[in-house]
Design a protein around this motif. Structure first.
Motif, mmCIF file in Angstrom:
data_model
loop_
_atom_site.group_PDB
_atom_site.id
_atom_site.type_symbol
_atom_site.label_atom_id
_atom_site.label_comp_id
_atom_site.label_asym_id
_atom_site.label_seq_id
_atom_site.Cartn_x
_atom_site.Cartn_y
_atom_site.Cartn_z
ATOM 1 N N GLU A 5 52.862 28.677 28.765
ATOM 2 C CA GLU A 5 52.195 29.894 28.275
ATOM 3 C C GLU A 5 50.683 29.744 28.332
ATOM 4 O O GLU A 5 49.969 30.671 28.727
ATOM 5 N N VAL A 6 50.208 28.567 27.931
ATOM 6 C CA VAL A 6 48.763 28.305 27.977
ATOM 7 C C VAL A 6 48.266 28.334 29.425
ATOM 8 O O VAL A 6 47.224 28.908 29.736
ATOM 9 N N SER A 7 49.045 27.711 30.321
ATOM 10 C CA SER A 7 48.668 27.683 31.736
ATOM 11 C C SER A 7 48.663 29.078 32.337
ATOM 12 O O SER A 7 47.785 29.426 33.136
ATOM 13 N N LEU A 11 45.565 31.050 33.939
ATOM 14 C CA LEU A 11 45.626 31.614 35.282
ATOM 15 C C LEU A 11 45.211 33.078 35.280
ATOM 16 O O LEU A 11 44.432 33.523 36.147
ATOM 17 N N LYS A 12 45.722 33.843 34.312
ATOM 18 C CA LYS A 12 45.353 35.262 34.215
ATOM 19 C C LYS A 12 43.857 35.418 34.006
ATOM 20 O O LYS A 12 43.221 36.303 34.600
ATOM 21 N N ARG A 13 43.298 34.567 33.139
ATOM 22 C CA ARG A 13 41.863 34.654 32.851
ATOM 23 C C ARG A 13 41.048 34.349 34.106
ATOM 24 O O ARG A 13 40.043 35.002 34.383
ATOM 25 N N ILE A 14 41.484 33.338 34.863
ATOM 26 C CA ILE A 14 40.786 32.986 36.108
ATOM 27 C C ILE A 14 40.852 34.142 37.097
ATOM 28 O O ILE A 14 39.846 34.497 37.738
ATOM 29 N N HIS A 18 37.580 36.391 38.337
ATOM 30 C CA HIS A 18 37.210 36.361 39.759
ATOM 31 C C HIS A 18 37.830 37.533 40.522
ATOM 32 O O HIS A 18 38.057 37.440 41.724
ATOM 33 N N ARG A 19 38.089 38.613 39.801
ATOM 34 C CA ARG A 19 38.791 39.759 40.413
ATOM 35 C C ARG A 19 38.021 40.364 41.573
ATOM 36 O O ARG A 19 38.620 40.812 42.568
#
Length: 388
Positions: A5-7, A11-14, A18-19
């Motif tokens: 879940e943390v990973s 990943l979503k935040r990254i 960088h969208r």
């Protein structure tokens, strides 16, 4: 489970952070794949002209072929093709690859121009840049032009966009150099020249000598050929010869000449009416500019609107306009429609019109010439709508 879940959150935040970069990357990959899957499409232009020109240039020794004229493109494009002859890839793919590279350069130029016109916050600028980039590359007439047709209209249009970008940034020397390069690639750059004469009237820091930059840049584009002994006036003579190539009023692009209908599109009518069509074009431009001279101050957006209207007027009223000659109009209309949505009422019909003219050539479909020509002719006459 908590580690996953943390990973995932990380990943979503990254991805979100960088969208902008990821969006441009994904769009670019999809657009490249789109053109890749169109790579084997062959048109009459390729089989009759482009293929034989390439083979002739290669047979004559590549760049050495610049000592003589091959085909009807000017020296700068012939030089580019001569360099491609040294690459051991099917020449159809090389033509399309060169145009595809400029598709992306054109999209970047269009995006910078749009951002400059919007002049919003940094985050908003990124959104506008990404939107323009994606839409320009996704226009059917853009990827049809390069991916299917192996044509080079994105090349000279890129330099027209750069010229306009430099103009509104008030870097006038670079603007006129870009215009000279555009002219070196395609004669139809001349459609924007009345606009620059208009700008000369209203801009204090633009002088007659700036126009000499266009001529000098254009002449210097023939340097690779001069080395091999070509006439020093060769670039000018090539375009002079092009003006006598066609003898029909209507050449697939649905414009004012299309109002005569298919039956009236004869060489006899061309010789009788073509000069009248040229005079009509001049008259429309003069009336439009006379109105515009009463405007005290032009915004950057207004200047781009006038540039668009100028090219649009030329392709709508001049005789012997091919379906591809409206290419810069389509890109500029898309840009101003992104900046101000009210211009969609002009942009959308024109984009459809150009696509249908491509459809007529590429797939031999025959929409109603007179109706489409009426719609486009009516749209371009709305000078105030395009310029204010």
């Amino acid at each position: 489970m908590q580690i996953f879940e943390v990973s995932e959150k990380r990943l979503k935040r990254i991805l979100i952070n960088h969208r902008f970069t990821l969006f441009l990357l994904l769009v670019s990959i999809i657009e490249l794949l789109l053109r890749y899957f169109l790579r084997n499409f062959v048109t009459e232009d390729y089989t009759i002209f482009l293929q034989s020109w390439f083979k002739t240039i290669k047979h004559m020794g590549g760049v050495i072929a610049l000592k003589g004229q091959v085909g009807d493109y000017n020296i700068l494009y012939q030089f580019a093709i001569s360099l491609l002859t040294y690459i051991p890839i099917r020449n159809l793919y090389l033509y399309k690859l060169l145009s595809t590279i400029f598709d992306f350069l054109m999209a970047i130029s269009a995006s910078y121009l749009t951002v400059r016109l919007m002049n919003t916050s940094e985050d908003e600028n990124k959104k506008i840049f990404a939107l323009t980039y994606a839409l320009v590359l996704s226009l059917p007439t853009v990827f049809f032009n390069s991916g299917l047709w192996a044509q080079c209209d994105s090349i000279y249009t890129t330099f027209i966009l750069l010229s306009l970008l430099m103009l509104i940034k008030e870097k006038y020397v670079y603007s006129f150099i870009s215009l000279g390069v555009a002219f070196a690639f395609k004669f139809q750059t001349i459609f924007i020249m009345p606009f620059f004469l208009f700008v000369w009237l209203i801009k204090k820091r633009i002088y007659i000598w700036h126009f000499l930059i266009i001529i000098l840049t254009f002449w210097l584009s023939g340097l690779p050929a001069y080395i091999f002994g070509r006439d020093l006036l060769a670039p000018f003579k090539i375009y002079l010869n092009q003006t006598h190539t066609y003898n029909h009023l209507f050449m697939n692009y649905y414009n004012f000449s299309g109002l005569i209908g298919a039956k009236g599109n004869t060489p006899q009518n061309f010789y009788q009416l073509s000069k009248a069509f040229i005079l009509i074009t001049m008259l429309v431009l003069i009336i439009g500019y006379m109105y515009l001279l009463y405007i005290d101050k032009f915004s950057n957006f207004s200047l781009i609107g006038v540039a668009t209207w100028t090219i649009y007027t030329c392709v709508v009223f001049l005789p012997s306009i091919h379906e591809r000659y409206a290419y810069p109009v389509d890109i500029l209309l898309l840009i101003i429609a992104i900046v101000n949505k009210k211009y969609l009422i002009v942009a959308v019909p024109e984009l459809i019109n150009t696509f249908l003219s491509y459809d007529r050539y590429l797939f031999k479909n025959t929409p109603n010439i007179v109706i489409l020509s009426y719609i486009v002719s009516r749209a371009v006459l709305n000078c105030r709508f395009m310029a204010v």
